[in-house]
Design a protein around this motif. Structure first.
Motif, mmCIF file in Angstrom:
data_model
loop_
_atom_site.group_PDB
_atom_site.id
_atom_site.type_symbol
_atom_site.label_atom_id
_atom_site.label_comp_id
_atom_site.label_asym_id
_atom_site.label_seq_id
_atom_site.Cartn_x
_atom_site.Cartn_y
_atom_site.Cartn_z
ATOM 1 N N UNK A 195 0.833 -1.199 0.000
ATOM 2 C CA UNK A 195 0.000 0.000 0.000
ATOM 3 C C UNK A 195 0.872 1.256 0.000
ATOM 4 N N UNK A 196 1.964 1.223 0.742
ATOM 5 C CA UNK A 196 2.891 2.363 0.737
ATOM 6 C C UNK A 196 3.504 2.549 -0.646
ATOM 7 N N UNK A 197 3.878 1.442 -1.310
ATOM 8 C CA UNK A 197 4.436 1.529 -2.650
ATOM 9 C C UNK A 197 3.402 2.085 -3.631
ATOM 10 N N UNK A 198 2.174 1.656 -3.486
ATOM 11 C CA UNK A 198 1.107 2.154 -4.352
ATOM 12 C C UNK A 198 0.936 3.649 -4.187
ATOM 13 N N UNK A 199 0.909 4.105 -2.951
ATOM 14 C CA UNK A 199 0.763 5.539 -2.689
ATOM 15 C C UNK A 199 1.937 6.327 -3.233
ATOM 16 N N UNK A 200 3.149 5.774 -3.111
ATOM 17 C CA UNK A 200 4.340 6.459 -3.621
ATOM 18 C C UNK A 200 4.190 6.742 -5.116
ATOM 19 N N UNK A 201 3.803 5.717 -5.871
ATOM 20 C CA UNK A 201 3.715 5.892 -7.318
ATOM 21 C C UNK A 201 2.530 6.755 -7.719
ATOM 22 N N UNK A 202 1.421 6.603 -7.035
ATOM 23 C CA UNK A 202 0.278 7.455 -7.358
ATOM 24 C C UNK A 202 0.560 8.905 -7.014
ATOM 25 N N UNK A 203 1.308 9.140 -5.931
ATOM 26 C CA UNK A 203 1.697 10.505 -5.564
ATOM 27 C C UNK A 203 2.560 11.155 -6.641
ATOM 28 N N UNK A 204 3.263 10.316 -7.410
ATOM 29 C CA UNK A 204 4.110 10.833 -8.495
ATOM 30 C C UNK A 204 3.406 10.805 -9.846
ATOM 31 N N UNK A 205 2.107 10.545 -9.816
ATOM 32 C CA UNK A 205 1.331 10.666 -11.041
ATOM 33 C C UNK A 205 1.174 9.401 -11.850
ATOM 34 N N UNK A 206 1.598 8.264 -11.315
ATOM 35 C CA UNK A 206 1.415 6.996 -12.024
ATOM 36 C C UNK A 206 -0.027 6.525 -11.860
ATOM 37 N N UNK A 207 -0.608 6.103 -12.940
ATOM 38 C CA UNK A 207 -1.930 5.488 -12.890
ATOM 39 C C UNK A 207 -1.706 3.988 -12.686
#
Length: 421
Positions: A195-207
């Protein structure tokens, strides 16, 4: 056709990756005096693979990081046969045959053939802009594609997929990652860390789309224009990278009638295959290891180096077992994910308080000891955890969640108690 020196006095290593090169260097380091030959189909001087997904390449060889400088091979008298392929093994004659026709004698043979990217059979998957990323040639092609801009669709949220997503986003490219599992790195991390990894990438604009698969590539053989998902969604794509796992390169082993399994080439604790004069090392080795619940692969860079060195030492007459906790790292934007050990579902999980996507530390405990850990932006702490695992140090799970716990002090107290016994 030519034949090399006396087989009993030579060792041929197939695959000039981390494992193969480390095996060759270890042979010489432990006094092996026979001929040592490294053979690899890649024409480049043996190079490190991890940087390929972390930075890509902007030319045919620009940016490649050599595993060893050219002088090392010369100084250690290691012959390089680059741009050549081993096409057959003759177990009776103790020889290997190269694609150019030469036959090399080998009293010892090391297979460091590695793994190949798994490919999709989905309609349209053979289009020119559907790529994988395993070697320098792949990285050059991908760089050329991304230089034209996005959108980029990545199939698979493993290490390579997430690293590539980070590289592309830092270049301002629109990125969609499609993952069949409920969360990224599903086979490595539990849901809390994922979940932390998911948030990291979504925070950087990854869909990041999870729990879905690709059912069709839309476009023409000249290029995919969109990807259709199992839930019906249509995702635009100028470039697609498939990172859905790997398969072991066991084709050559089969020509020598060596045992193979689903993981690769089964070896014993010293790297020997079912034919005692042939060894396998690195990603292709299906090996027993104390941090695995059963025989399997350890596919990361440091594991390949350590296993290759152990096999080289063993062949030279100084048997070594590779038993160290497996270690892996993955660059993610401006920070690094590090993983030590292999978590199991039955482990007790502890996440340190205050965890955020770009800085956290997680532990997996087994029988009151740390069995595995994952840290983002926590290089110093992970370094200490490595020593806690290696020392089999007892820990209190209730204390590990406290970011104020001095891990170094815990290790020091254990060492003092141990020395006093």
């Amino acid at each position: 056709m030519s034949t090399s020196a006396v087989p009993g006095q030579s060792c041929v290593i197939v695959g000039a990756s981390a494992a193969g090169v480390c095996a060759a260097v270890a042979l010489r380091g432990h006094g092996y005096r026979g001929r040592v030959t490294l053979v690899d189909a890649d024409p480049n001087l043996p190079y490190e693979r991890p940087p390929l997904s972390k930075g890509l390449l902007d030319g045919e060889s620009a940016g490649l990081v050599p595993i060893q400088p050219p002088s090392v091979y010369q100084d250690l008298d290691i012959a390089l046969r680059l741009g050549e392929r081993v096409v057959g093994i003759d177990p009776a004659a103790l020889t290997v045959r190269l694609s150019g026709g030469d036959v090399l004698g080998c009293g010892r043979l090391v297979l460091a053939t590695g793994v190949a990217a798994r490919r999709l059979t989905t309609p349209g998957a053979d289009a020119d802009n559907v790529l994988s990323l395993r070697d320098a040639a792949d990285a050059v092609r991908l760089h050329a594609r991304l230089a034209r801009g996005g959108p980029l669709v990545i199939i698979g949220a493993g290490f390579i997929g997430l690293e590539l997503a980070a590289v592309a986003r830092r270049r301002g490219i629109e990125v969609t990652v499609v993952e069949a599992q409920p969360y990224p790195l599903a086979s490595v991390l539990g849901p809390a860390v994922a979940d932390l990894m998911t948030r990291l990438h979504r925070d950087h604009g990854v869909r990041l789309l999870t729990g879905v698969t690709v059912t069709e590539f839309l476009g023409s053989p000249a290029g995919v224009e969109a990807v259709r998902l199992s839930d019906g969604r249509r995702v635009p794509a100028a470039t697609v990278v498939v990172g859905i796992g790997v398969r072991p390169r066991t084709e050559l082993a089969r020509t020598a009638r060596i045992d193979v399994d689903d993981w690769g080439i089964p070896v014993n604790e010293f790297g020997q295959t079912s034919r005692a004069w042939i060894y396998a090392t690195g990603d292709v080795a299906s090996q027993p290891h104390p941090h695995l619940t059963a025989r399997g692969r350890l596919e990361h860079w440091e594991a390949a180096q350590r296993h290759g060195a152990a096999v080289g030492s063993t062949i030279a007459g100084s048997p070594v077992r590779y038993t160290a906790p497996p270690y892996a790292w993955s660059d993610q934007y401006d920070t690094t994910l590090q993983i030590i050990g292999r978590p199991r579902r039955s482990d007790d999980f502890v996440l340190r308080e205050g965890a955020v996507p770009d800085r956290f530390l997680a532990f997996w405990l087994r029988h009151g000891r740390i069995a595995a850990a994952a840290g983002m932006g926590a290089a110093r702490e992970v370094g200490v955890v490595k020593r806690l695992i290696a020392g089999n140090v007892p820990v209190d799970s209730r204390l590990l969640s406290d970011p104020g716990l001095d891990l170094r002090g815990t290790l020091k107290q254990h060492l003092v108690r141990k020395s006093a016994q």
